[in-house]
Motif scaffolding. Sequence first.
Motif, mmCIF file in Angstrom:
data_model
loop_
_atom_site.group_PDB
_atom_site.id
_atom_site.type_symbol
_atom_site.label_atom_id
_atom_site.label_comp_id
_atom_site.label_asym_id
_atom_site.label_seq_id
_atom_site.Cartn_x
_atom_site.Cartn_y
_atom_site.Cartn_z
ATOM 1 N N GLU A 522 0.812 -1.256 -0.041
ATOM 2 C CA GLU A 522 -0.009 -0.087 0.038
ATOM 3 C C GLU A 522 0.966 1.263 -0.144
ATOM 4 N N THR A 523 1.972 1.223 0.894
ATOM 5 C CA THR A 523 2.789 2.334 0.729
ATOM 6 C C THR A 523 3.592 2.488 -0.357
ATOM 7 N N VAL A 524 4.030 1.505 -1.088
ATOM 8 C CA VAL A 524 4.697 1.546 -2.202
ATOM 9 C C VAL A 524 3.663 1.904 -3.410
ATOM 10 N N ARG A 525 2.513 1.435 -3.481
ATOM 11 C CA ARG A 525 1.582 1.896 -4.454
ATOM 12 C C ARG A 525 1.217 3.453 -4.213
ATOM 13 N N ALA A 527 3.228 5.824 -2.940
ATOM 14 C CA ALA A 527 4.484 6.568 -3.329
ATOM 15 C C ALA A 527 4.638 6.529 -4.919
ATOM 16 N N ALA A 528 4.025 5.449 -5.808
ATOM 17 C CA ALA A 528 4.207 5.549 -6.858
ATOM 18 C C ALA A 528 3.169 6.477 -7.612
ATOM 19 N N ARG A 529 2.128 6.277 -7.128
ATOM 20 C CA ARG A 529 1.022 7.121 -7.471
ATOM 21 C C ARG A 529 1.348 8.684 -7.356
ATOM 22 N N ASP A 530 1.979 9.085 -6.352
ATOM 23 C CA ASP A 530 2.386 10.431 -5.946
ATOM 24 C C ASP A 530 3.561 10.871 -6.972
ATOM 25 N N GLU A 531 4.585 10.028 -7.240
ATOM 26 C CA GLU A 531 5.553 10.353 -8.431
ATOM 27 C C GLU A 531 5.079 10.255 -9.894
ATOM 28 N N LEU A 532 4.124 9.509 -9.760
ATOM 29 C CA LEU A 532 3.442 9.498 -11.323
ATOM 30 C C LEU A 532 2.385 10.740 -11.678
ATOM 31 N N LEU A 533 2.027 11.173 -10.654
ATOM 32 C CA LEU A 533 1.247 12.546 -10.662
ATOM 33 C C LEU A 533 2.156 13.798 -10.859
#
Length: 640
Positions: A522-525, A527-533
């Motif tokens: 969940e944390t990795v997801r 973090a990846a969503r924030d970086e992608l945005l």
Amino acid sequence: MWLIGLLGAFAVIVLPALLARRLLGMRAGALRVVLAALVGVSVSGTVVGPQLQNAGGGWALLPLMLGIGLLTAMVCLVLLDLIVADRRVRPLGWVRAVRGRLARTRRYSEILGIIGRHGLGPYVTGRPRGGGGTRHQQLAHELREALQAGGTTFVKLGQLMSTRRDLLPEAYVTELSRLQDRVPPAPWPQVEAVLLESLGAPPQEVFAEFDREPLAAASVAQVHAAVLRDGTRVIVKVRRPGIRDAVERDLDIVGRLARTLENRTEWGRSLGLTELARGFSVALREELDFRVEARNLTMVRRAAEERRDGSVTLPAVHEELSSELTLVMSRIDGVPLGQARPDSPEHGAKLARTLLTALLDQIMYDGVFHADPHPGNILLLPDGSPALLDFGSVGRLDGGLRSAMVGLFLAVDRGDPAALRDALLEVTERPEDVDEQRLQRALGQFSGRHLARGAAPDVRMFTDLFRLVADFRLAVPPEMAAVFRALATLEGTLSRVSADFDILAASRSYASARFSRQLEPETVRDAARDELLTLLPVLRRLPRRLDRITGALEEGRLGVNVRLLADARDRRVIGELLSRVLLAGLGVFFGVLGVRLLGLEGGPEVTADLSLYALIGYHLLVVSAAVVLRTIHMLTRPLS
């Protein structure tokens, strides 16, 4: 007619000096300008006046007279500027300075008497006596007693010094840690006057009950119990009457003493006393303003509520009743940790782990943390849980420093000297000539002594770390210094709670758990969503930019546009440098030309002894001297 004469005299006397100040581009007060004007008129009248009278109407010498007066005024202004530095000569300022000095004289005599009684005179004058460890123990004791006798400001200064294990030997840190600022309470009429000023009404009208006898009294404030109209039990922290004036007076003396000791003593220069005194002054002035403490407490409390962490109790601020002079908070019943003992070793270990986790959460997650967790600021509640008090001193960390702290904790957990070196360089301001290999070897020795499995951490670990940082001239930012001080203070607090508590092992477990949480799906997801945005706008523009670049390459139109001197500061420095060179060249040119004209014979005669060529030459020499003086004045000022 007298008005016209007065204006004419003003024009002849003062205007050349004002023009001289303008030509030099300096700031000068009225007294300095008038002094320069009088000197200029006197010199020009002495040099050119007789020739002007003998010329019999040769008014062509008048510009030369004014030019010599202008030149003399410029010389006078430059000399005054070199002597009096950048300060303006202000009679009223002198009067205020004398009054301030007279007001400080009595306090100076008191401080000198305290220094003499405790045998600290040789150290203040830069002639310390020799001696070994025993002498250091005695000196530390004398210093503590002297600071205790000095009053509020000096007690606070000693308490701050007791947290600087990176600067002071252990004997001084231990002795200064015993400083207490408990004083008799202020008389009730004075306290009531402060409450009336802060609340706008007598305390009996604001509170349903107000206990005139304080629960505790210190040098800065005293605490009273009270009950609000709705029945809420609160405590009221009241600033002691007249304390600000006394603190401001002592802070001025501390700053002067710091500058004197830094100039006269080797140990004062090595400690950087002036900068320490400046930081201490800022911190103590904030402590006098209870609005700062209210904001600090509110920030820490809201951050804990967002994390849903109720392991440590925090008081709530009644902001509508709080001000610079008073702070009204919810009352928490408990016993100070310095006077209480856990019920069992298990309870002590649990309490220590709770306090450590709470502080690390504040550092790692919230970015705002209690910077002074000593036993007096922690209460043990009836249910065995802790409560934090006194948020006059907090630390703040941004996201970058919090990430760097995670790396530092992980390096400590692994005991890896290379990773510890990289993490330490990331949280400090490194000098350009730092020897990274030697630093890594020193950290390897440090890890072997204090971070190896089975090592018993103690206060010596923090002392050695601070010494290592100082030896390699790694400048610790104030934010990180607050973290290290808080952890060092907490280590001493936890040793009182649980003698067998291993703060190093607990910190390792905390770092591992936090890093493990960062690897959860969940944390990795997230973090990846924030970086992608964050990257999405860049990715949208990337194909068009790549197409333009490849098209320019294919057609041979690809170029690189580099803007030299794009920074305004660079342009300003180069502009000032060129102006100095140009002025120097012009001064030399006018001087050489004037000398050449003085050497010419013949030409129209202005007077019987003065030719036109010589008159122009004299004027050019005046202009040359004025330009050279302007250049000299500019050379005494650094490039901006």
